[in-house]
Scaffold this active site. Structure first.
Site, PDB file in Angstrom:
ATOM      1  N   HIS A  71       0.844  -1.210   0.000  1.00 34.46           N
ATOM      2  CA  HIS A  71       0.000   0.000   0.000  1.00 34.46           C
ATOM      3  C   HIS A  71       0.877   1.258   0.000  1.00 34.46           C
ATOM      4  O   HIS A  71       0.620   2.213  -0.733  1.00 34.46           O
ATOM      5  CB  HIS A  71      -0.901   0.027   1.248  1.00 34.46           C
ATOM      6  CG  HIS A  71      -1.892  -1.088   1.327  1.00 34.46           C
ATOM      7  ND1 HIS A  71      -2.056  -1.861   2.453  1.00 34.46           N
ATOM      8  CD2 HIS A  71      -2.792  -1.566   0.422  1.00 34.46           C
ATOM      9  CE1 HIS A  71      -3.004  -2.758   2.246  1.00 34.46           C
ATOM     10  NE2 HIS A  71      -3.466  -2.606   1.018  1.00 34.46           N
TER      11      HIS A  71
ATOM     12  N   ARG B 110      -2.203  -6.560  -8.360  1.00 36.30           N
ATOM     13  CA  ARG B 110      -1.115  -7.532  -8.276  1.00 36.30           C
ATOM     14  C   ARG B 110      -1.279  -8.669  -9.266  1.00 36.30           C
ATOM     15  O   ARG B 110      -0.313  -9.284  -9.671  1.00 36.30           O
ATOM     16  CB  ARG B 110      -1.074  -8.146  -6.855  1.00 36.30           C
ATOM     17  CG  ARG B 110      -0.622  -7.209  -5.790  1.00 36.30           C
ATOM     18  CD  ARG B 110      -1.113  -7.618  -4.432  1.00 36.30           C
ATOM     19  NE  ARG B 110      -2.552  -7.455  -4.348  1.00 36.30           N
ATOM     20  CZ  ARG B 110      -3.254  -7.572  -3.242  1.00 36.30           C
ATOM     21  NH1 ARG B 110      -2.652  -7.889  -2.120  1.00 36.30           N
ATOM     22  NH2 ARG B 110      -4.558  -7.385  -3.249  1.00 36.30           N
TER      23      ARG B 110
ATOM     24  N   SER C 145      -2.661  -7.839   2.889  1.00 32.64           N
ATOM     25  CA  SER C 145      -3.092  -7.725   4.283  1.00 32.64           C
ATOM     26  C   SER C 145      -3.455  -9.102   4.830  1.00 32.64           C
ATOM     27  O   SER C 145      -3.207  -9.397   6.003  1.00 32.64           O
ATOM     28  CB  SER C 145      -4.287  -6.779   4.399  1.00 32.64           C
ATOM     29  OG  SER C 145      -3.916  -5.485   3.989  1.00 32.64           O
TER      30      SER C 145
ATOM     31  N   LYS D  63     -15.310  -6.098   7.473  1.00 32.42           N
ATOM     32  CA  LYS D  63     -15.889  -7.425   7.686  1.00 32.42           C
ATOM     33  C   LYS D  63     -15.741  -7.606   9.192  1.00 32.42           C
ATOM     34  O   LYS D  63     -16.480  -7.026   9.951  1.00 32.42           O
ATOM     35  CB  LYS D  63     -15.136  -8.490   6.873  1.00 32.42           C
ATOM     36  CG  LYS D  63     -15.084  -8.200   5.363  1.00 32.42           C
ATOM     37  CD  LYS D  63     -13.678  -7.836   4.873  1.00 32.42           C
ATOM     38  CE  LYS D  63     -13.757  -7.063   3.551  1.00 32.42           C
ATOM     39  NZ  LYS D  63     -12.433  -6.629   3.055  1.00 32.42           N
TER      40      LYS D  63
HETATM   41  P1  ADP Z   1      -9.867  -3.590  -0.194  1.00 36.13           P
HETATM   42  O1  ADP Z   1     -10.312  -4.180   1.092  1.00 36.13           O
HETATM   43  O2  ADP Z   1     -10.714  -2.453  -0.684  1.00 36.13           O
HETATM   44  O3  ADP Z   1      -9.530  -4.555  -1.300  1.00 36.13           O
HETATM   45  P2  ADP Z   1      -7.087  -3.351   0.583  1.00 36.13           P
HETATM   46  O4  ADP Z   1      -6.786  -2.653   1.851  1.00 36.13           O
HETATM   47  O5  ADP Z   1      -6.929  -4.817   0.580  1.00 36.13           O
HETATM   48  O6  ADP Z   1      -8.513  -2.850   0.166  1.00 36.13           O
HETATM   49  O7  ADP Z   1      -6.195  -2.763  -0.588  1.00 36.13           O
HETATM   50  C1  ADP Z   1      -6.334  -1.455  -1.077  1.00 36.13           C
HETATM   51  C2  ADP Z   1      -5.741  -1.356  -2.470  1.00 36.13           C
HETATM   52  O8  ADP Z   1      -4.357  -1.664  -2.446  1.00 36.13           O
HETATM   53  C3  ADP Z   1      -6.343  -2.329  -3.480  1.00 36.13           C
HETATM   54  O9  ADP Z   1      -6.423  -1.687  -4.739  1.00 36.13           O
HETATM   55  C4  ADP Z   1      -5.344  -3.447  -3.538  1.00 36.13           C
HETATM   56  O10 ADP Z   1      -5.393  -4.131  -4.762  1.00 36.13           O
HETATM   57  C5  ADP Z   1      -4.062  -2.657  -3.392  1.00 36.13           C
HETATM   58  N1  ADP Z   1      -2.946  -3.472  -2.904  1.00 36.13           N
HETATM   59  C6  ADP Z   1      -2.902  -4.257  -1.815  1.00 36.13           C
HETATM   60  N2  ADP Z   1      -1.708  -4.851  -1.673  1.00 36.13           N
HETATM   61  C7  ADP Z   1      -0.954  -4.436  -2.727  1.00 36.13           C
HETATM   62  C8  ADP Z   1       0.392  -4.722  -3.186  1.00 36.13           C
HETATM   63  N3  ADP Z   1       1.187  -5.555  -2.525  1.00 36.13           N
HETATM   64  N4  ADP Z   1       0.805  -4.108  -4.314  1.00 36.13           N
HETATM   65  C9  ADP Z   1      -0.029  -3.279  -4.985  1.00 36.13           C
HETATM   66  N5  ADP Z   1      -1.280  -2.985  -4.627  1.00 36.13           N
HETATM   67  C10 ADP Z   1      -1.752  -3.556  -3.512  1.00 36.13           C
END
Ligand code: ADP
Length: 145
Positions: free
Chosen positions: A17, A90, A127, A41
């Site tokens: 992120h 990703r 995450s 969630k």
């Molecule tokens: P959500 O719950 O809305 O999917 P996340 O917190 O999981 O949100 O992720 C927010 C954004 O960051 C999403 O667009 C996700 O694809 C992106 N993201 C998460 N991890 C990575 C990573 N390692 N590299 C690039 N983008 C990422």
């Protein structure tokens, strides 16, 4: 001023992120990281802890802000005067998900989604992975900014 929101659950906020935000700063003057409370969630890391961690990660950068929001993402974008949603991808599964969201957000609020590809070295960082390690009492610090 060109503003983007970077919405997500950030449970927790990872180096993946962080990298998307830092690279996004080449495209946008201001990025507002939005922790979506609705999409909660059952979060593993308390909201206050996620807020604090993100604040700390960007305390040196006054072009990055962090907010918690309860509304629809397009409404949060409008509140922040943002015409853009920044997201990262990703893999193909991310792409399909992001495409649906982008179409909906364009229709609902005329907001454009800008996708940045992950750096290959962060492609495996999620995450979910960090939460799994955490639940087994493993050291997660390498995944956090
Ligand atoms: P959500 O719950 O809305 O999917 P996340 O917190 O999981 O949100 O992720 C927010 C954004 O960051 C999403 O667009 C996700 O694809 C992106 N993201 C998460 N991890 C990575 C990573 N390692 N590299 C690039 N983008 C990422």
């Amino acid at each position: 001023m060109r503003t983007a929101i970077f919405p997500g659950s950030f449970d927790p906020f990872t180096i993946g992120h962080y990298d998307i935000v830092m690279r996004g700063l080449d495209l946008f003057d201001r990025i507002v990281i939005g922790i979506g409370r609705n999409s909660e969630k059952k979060a593993c890391f308390p909201l206050e802890e996620r807020l604090r961690a993100i604040h700390e990660a960007f305390h040196h950068n006054d072009r990055v802000e962090v907010q918690v929001y309860d509304s629809l993402t397009v409404d949060f974008a409008r509140e922040q005067n943002a015409k853009f949603i920044l997201r990262g991808i990703r893999c193909v599964a991310d792409f399909e998900y992001e495409r649906n969201m982008a179409e909906a957000n364009k229709q609902l609020g005329d907001v454009e989604t800008i996708l940045l590809y992950t750096r290959p070295e962060y492609a495996h960082v999620s995450s979910t992975l960090v939460r799994d390690l955490y639940s087994y009492n493993k050291d997660i610090s390498a995944y956090l900014p």
